[in-house]
Write a protein that holds these residues in place. Structure first.
Motif: not given
Length: 377
Positions: A225-227, A284-286
Motif C-alpha cells: 500500500g501507500p506510500p 513508516s520507516a523501512i
C-alpha cells in the motif's frame, strides 16, 4: 535433515508475499485474501491433531516419504486452481500434510544423546526457519519473473526429490508405541493433563507464533500500500531479515543445553515484544520495519528451539505426540490470528495489527511467569 525441513516447511508460507498478487488476480475485496493463510494454518493444525500422533505408532521413514509426496500433490493443486475458492481448499490440503518439520526433529532426537539435544534442535530448526523466512524471498522473485503460481510448480518437483531423499538416506525407525491409533489419540488428553510444562510450552508458543504469523501476513499488504506500493520481489526481500535468526539457531541450541530451556523461552518472548513495539512505533520507516521483524524472528526462533527441548525431556516415548500438541496449538494460534486480522484489517490496518500482536506477547509473558525465576520453578 535441516535442508529437507527447509524445503518442506517453505510450502505453506510461499503465499505470504504473494497475497497482493493473488488479491489482484481474483479481484478480491480488501482483507479477503487473508483467508488463504488462515486456511493453510487451520489445515496444519488439523494435521497435527489427527495425523501426527501416527509418528509414535508407525514406521517413521515411510510416513515421512508419504507426507513429502502428499505435499507435491497439494502444490500441484494450488498450481492448477481455477478460482479463489479452489485455491483456498488447495492451501488447506497443503497445510494438512505439512507435517515433516514437526516429525523430523523427534525422529532425529531418537538418535541423539540428551546432552546434545539442544544443539541438534538448533541446527535442524535453523533449516525450518530458513524455509519459513526465505520462502517469502524466493516466492516473491519467482512471482515477479513468472507469475505467482510458478513457485508451486518448482516446489512440487522439489518435494518429489525430498521423498526420494527420505527413502534412500534415512534409516528405518520402528514405532515407539504399540498402541492403536485411537489409543494414541486418547493419550493426548492424558499427556496434556499430566504435564504442566507441556501446557505452558504449547500456550506460550501458540501466542508467539500467532503474533509472528499475523505480522508476516499483514506486512505484505502494508508494503503493497501507500506510500511504498512495492512489488512481490521487494516484499519478498524482507524475508532476508531472518538471516540473523537462522545463523543464531545453533548458538540458541547450545544456550538451551547450558542455561536450560526456561530462560531461553523467556528471552525469546521479551525479544519478540521488543520487535513488535518497534514495528508499531516506527511503522513508516523501512529500516525500523526490517529491525523489528528481525527481532520478532529471533525471539520466536529462541522460543521454538527451547520449547521443543523442554517437551522432549518430559517423555521420550511420546515425543511425536507432544511435538504434535506444540505445533497444533502454535498453528491454531496462527490461524486464529490470521482470521482476526482478515476481519479488522480494512478498518485498523497495520496499527491495529501491531496493537493486537503486542497483546499476544503480553499474554505469553504471563504464561511464562514460572520462568521468571527458574531456580524456584
Amino acid at each position: 535433515m535441516a535442508l529437507a525441513i527447509g524445503v518442506s516447511v517453505a510450502n505453506p508460507f510461499y503465499s505470504q508475499s504473494l497475497l497482493p498478487a493473488v488479491q489482484g488476480a481474483f479481484a478480491l475485496p480488501p482483507g479477503a485474501v487473508l483467508q488463504g493463510p488462515m486456511a493453510t494454518q487451520l489445515g496444519m493444525a488439523l494435521g497435527f491433531l489427527f495425523l501426527l500422533p501416527l509418528g509414535d505408532g508407525s514406521e517413521r521413514r515411510r510416513m515421512l516419504t508419504l507426507l513429502a509426496l502428499g505435499m507435491a500433490l497439494a502444490c500441484g493443486a494450488v498450481l492448477l486452481a481455477p478460482s479463489f475458492g479452489v485455491l483456498v481448499s488447495s492451501w488447506f490440503a497443503l497445510g494438512l500434510v505439512a507435517l515433516i518439520p514437526s516429525l523430523l526433529p523427534s525422529f532425529l532426537a531418537s538418535f541423539t544423546p540428551d546432552a546434545s539435544s539442544g544443539r541438534m534442535l538448533g541446527i535442524v530448526l535453523s533449516g525450518q526457519f530458513s524455509g519459513i523466512l526465505l520462502s517469502r524471498s524466493v516466492s516473491g522473485v519467482a512471482a515477479q519473473l513468472w507469475g505467482w503460481r510458478a513457485i508451486y510448480a518448482l516446489s512440487a518437483v522439489a518435494m518429489v526429490g525430498v521423498a526420494l531423499l527420505f527413502r534412500s538416506r534415512l534409516p528405518p525407525l520402528p514405532p515407539t508405541s504399540g498402541a492403536s491409533y485411537w489409543s494414541l489419540q486418547k493419550s493426548l488428553i492424558t499427556l496434556w493433563r499430566r504435564h504442566p510444562r507441556l501446557r505452558r510450552s504449547c500456550l506460550s508458543q501458540g501466542l508467539l507464533f500467532g503474533c509472528f504469523m499475523a505480522l508476516w501476513s499483514a506486512v505484505a499488504l502494508h508494503l503493497a500500500g501507500p506510500p511504498w506500493r512495492l512489488g512481490p520481489a521487494l516484499i519478498g526481500s524482507f524475508g532476508f531479515v531472518g538471516l540473523v535468526s537462522i545463523v543464531a539457531a545453533p548458538t540458541i541450541g547450545r544456550l538451551v543445553d547450558r542455561k536450560g530451556p526456561d530462560r531461553i523461552v523467556l528471552a525469546g518472548v521479551l525479544c519478540t515484544g521488543g520487535g513488535v513495539l518497534l514495528l508499531g512505533l516506527q511503522a513508516s520507516a523501512i529500516p525500523a520495519l526490517a529491525l523489528g521483524l528481525m527481532a520478532v524472528d529471533l525471539g520466536v526462533q529462541c522460543s521454538f528451539v527451547a520449547n521443543q527441548a523442554r517437551i522432549y525431556a518430559i517423555d521420550p516415548a511420546a515425543r511425536s505426540r507432544m511435538s504434535g500438541q506444540l505445533f497444533l496449538i502454535a498453528y491454531l494460534g496462527a490461524a486464529a490470528c490470521s482470521a482476526a486480522i482478515a476481519t479488522f484489517w480494512g478498518q485498523w490496518g497495520w496499527g491495529g495489527t501491531c496493537v493486537f500482536a503486542i497483546s499476544l506477547v503480553g499474554l505469553a509473558v504471563l504464561i511464562e511467569r514460572g520462568s521468571w525465576w527458574p531456580d524456584k520453578n
